[in-house]
Design an enzyme around this catalytic site. Structure first.
Site, mmCIF file in Angstrom:
data_model
loop_
_atom_site.group_PDB
_atom_site.id
_atom_site.type_symbol
_atom_site.label_atom_id
_atom_site.label_comp_id
_atom_site.label_asym_id
_atom_site.label_seq_id
_atom_site.Cartn_x
_atom_site.Cartn_y
_atom_site.Cartn_z
ATOM 1 N N LEU A 52 0.864 -1.188 0.000
ATOM 2 C CA LEU A 52 0.000 0.000 0.000
ATOM 3 C C LEU A 52 0.895 1.230 0.000
ATOM 4 C CD1 LEU A 52 -2.684 -0.791 2.756
ATOM 5 C CD2 LEU A 52 -3.087 -0.702 0.285
ATOM 6 N N HIS A 53 0.616 2.193 -0.878
ATOM 7 C CA HIS A 53 1.421 3.410 -0.833
ATOM 8 C C HIS A 53 0.691 4.644 -1.348
ATOM 9 C CE1 HIS A 53 1.872 2.519 -5.114
ATOM 10 N NE2 HIS A 53 2.294 3.758 -5.274
ATOM 11 N N ARG A 54 -0.447 4.476 -2.010
ATOM 12 C CA ARG A 54 -1.092 5.640 -2.629
ATOM 13 C C ARG A 54 -1.676 6.566 -1.565
ATOM 14 N NH1 ARG A 54 -0.965 5.598 -7.936
ATOM 15 N NH2 ARG A 54 -0.485 3.599 -8.927
ATOM 16 N N ASP A 100 -2.214 -1.553 -4.130
ATOM 17 C CA ASP A 100 -2.692 -0.411 -4.915
ATOM 18 C C ASP A 100 -1.657 -0.008 -5.968
ATOM 19 O OD1 ASP A 100 -0.740 0.776 -3.327
ATOM 20 O OD2 ASP A 100 -2.134 2.046 -2.202
#
Length: 386
Positions: free
Chosen positions: A219-221, A297
């Site tokens: 997850l990074h967005r 994501d």
């Protein structure tokens, strides 16, 4: 026939991790083409971690950059401006035949803008992808870069419709396939075994010997990790999912910082959740190849999971890679906990997508780029000389 002495090199730009996977096969294809295309590798330094940077270059057998602009992290505006300011003297000094940019990061657009002002041809690899979500900075970068580019290479046929709808002439576009998959196929046999990756960080590999396997999570967005409520809900459902299948969570620095800032670490405190720092390419490829499913994501993981035949649940409301849904293993679930639960249940019960390999995801996309670009550049050169 050698490359014309008065036709400058192709400047190839990388700025962030996904760019490296795309550029490595392109540079090899340039060197193998006859005549060889002279290339100059410029790293903007948009994302830079010295240890990870060195590992990625080594894993991908990517030559170290000829020039590093060392711009570092900053806001979108500051970073884009810094790349432009530092890239312009490179153009003046090296006088390239063209500049090749990949993907959709800030460096991609920044270098393309400088070229447009300096009348230097721009070549965009991975053109025409659209999420149709202008709230994503990457979408703005894609649209504007494609408007500037003189030669556009697409990964899927649907990209042409996006480009023609935006007024890009069809003769500027060439469908070549996906260079990200070139890297995957070239390195598949070199990937690190998942057990080895876990042992390296002191985790007992017995965790992933469960009959249900394991899931890979990234997850990074900003839309998922920058708001406490959203991140808390996602971590809570991941904790719940871990009761059915162990999770290997390769945590982005942005995500780790926000977990600490919002005091959400307890949600990840479970022997069924392995937290890893960002992984090298060969480690991550091995983890993906051995996974039962992927929760992410990331745009790149949608493609890689499709190529590997691993079901992927994408934690976004949209994707710029629709082929991974239409033909691949990808399903959009958004940040909806119930959709995530349902998607995981279906995969673990054997109802996940098996997908198929899309057209031209065959490991030869970079070769097609090299052949077309050489023809295009030599024809431009002959026309100008005449």
């Amino acid at each position: 026939m050698p490359w014309p002495a008065d036709l400058g090199p192709v400047i190839c730009v990388v700025g962030a991790r996904p760019n490296f996977m795309k550029m490595a096969p392109i540079l090899r294809a340039f060197a193998d083409h006859r005549p060889a295309l002279p290339a100059l590798l410029v790293h903007t330094g948009q994302h830079y971690d010295r240890d990870m940077n060195d590992r990625l270059f080594s894993d991908l057998r990517l030559p170290h950059p000829d020039i590093n602009l060392e711009v570092g992290s900053a806001t979108h505006a500051v970073q884009t401006a810094a790349v432009m300011q530092r890239f312009e003297p490179v153009l003046d000094e090296r006088r390239p035949s063209c500049v090749l940019v990949v993907g959709d990061v800030n460096s991609t657009l920044a270098c393309a803008l400088v070229c447009a002002k300096k009348d230097v041809p721009v070549v965009h690899v991975e053109a025409g992808l659209r999420s149709h979500d202008r709230a994503m900075p990457e979408e703005i970068n894609r649209v504007l870069t494609d408007q500037i580019a003189d030669r556009l290479y697409t990964t899927e046929r649907s990209a042409l419709a996006n480009l023609t709808r935006e007024g890009v002439a069809e003769q500027r576009v060439c469908f070549v396939g996906n260079v990200m998959i070139d890297s995957l196929l070239a390195n598949r046999q070199l990937a690190h075994a998942p057990a080895k990756t876990l042992q390296a960080v002191g985790v007992d590999p017995a965790l992933i010997d469960d009959r249900r396997g394991y899931a890979v999570v990234t997850l990074h967005r900003p839309s998922n990790v920058d708001r406490a409520e959203t991140l808390q809900a996602l971590l809570a459902v991941l904790r719940e999912v871990s009761e059915s299948v162990p999770l290997i969570f390769a945590m982005h620095p942005r995500t780790r910082a926000n977990v600490e800032r919002f005091r959400l670490g307890d949600l990840l405190s479970s022997p069924r959740i392995v937290l890893l720092p960002p992984q090298g390419y060969l480690e991550m490829l091995g983890l993906l190849a051995g996974a039962r499913l992927v929760l992410s994501d990331s745009g790149g993981l949608q493609e890689e999971s499709t190529a590997l035949g691993v079901p992927c649940l994408t934690i976004r409301e949209n994707t710029e890679r629709p082929i991974t849904i239409e033909q691949g293993t990808n399903t959009l679930v958004g940040a909806n906990p119930q959709a995530i639960r349902q998607g995981v249940h279906e995969i673990l019960s054997g109802a996940g997508k098996s997908g198929r390999i899309p057209e031209f995801w065959d490991g030869r996309a970079a070769q097609r780029i090299a052949a077309d670009l050489a023809t295009w550049l030599l024809a431009r050169h002959a026309q100008r000389a005449g």
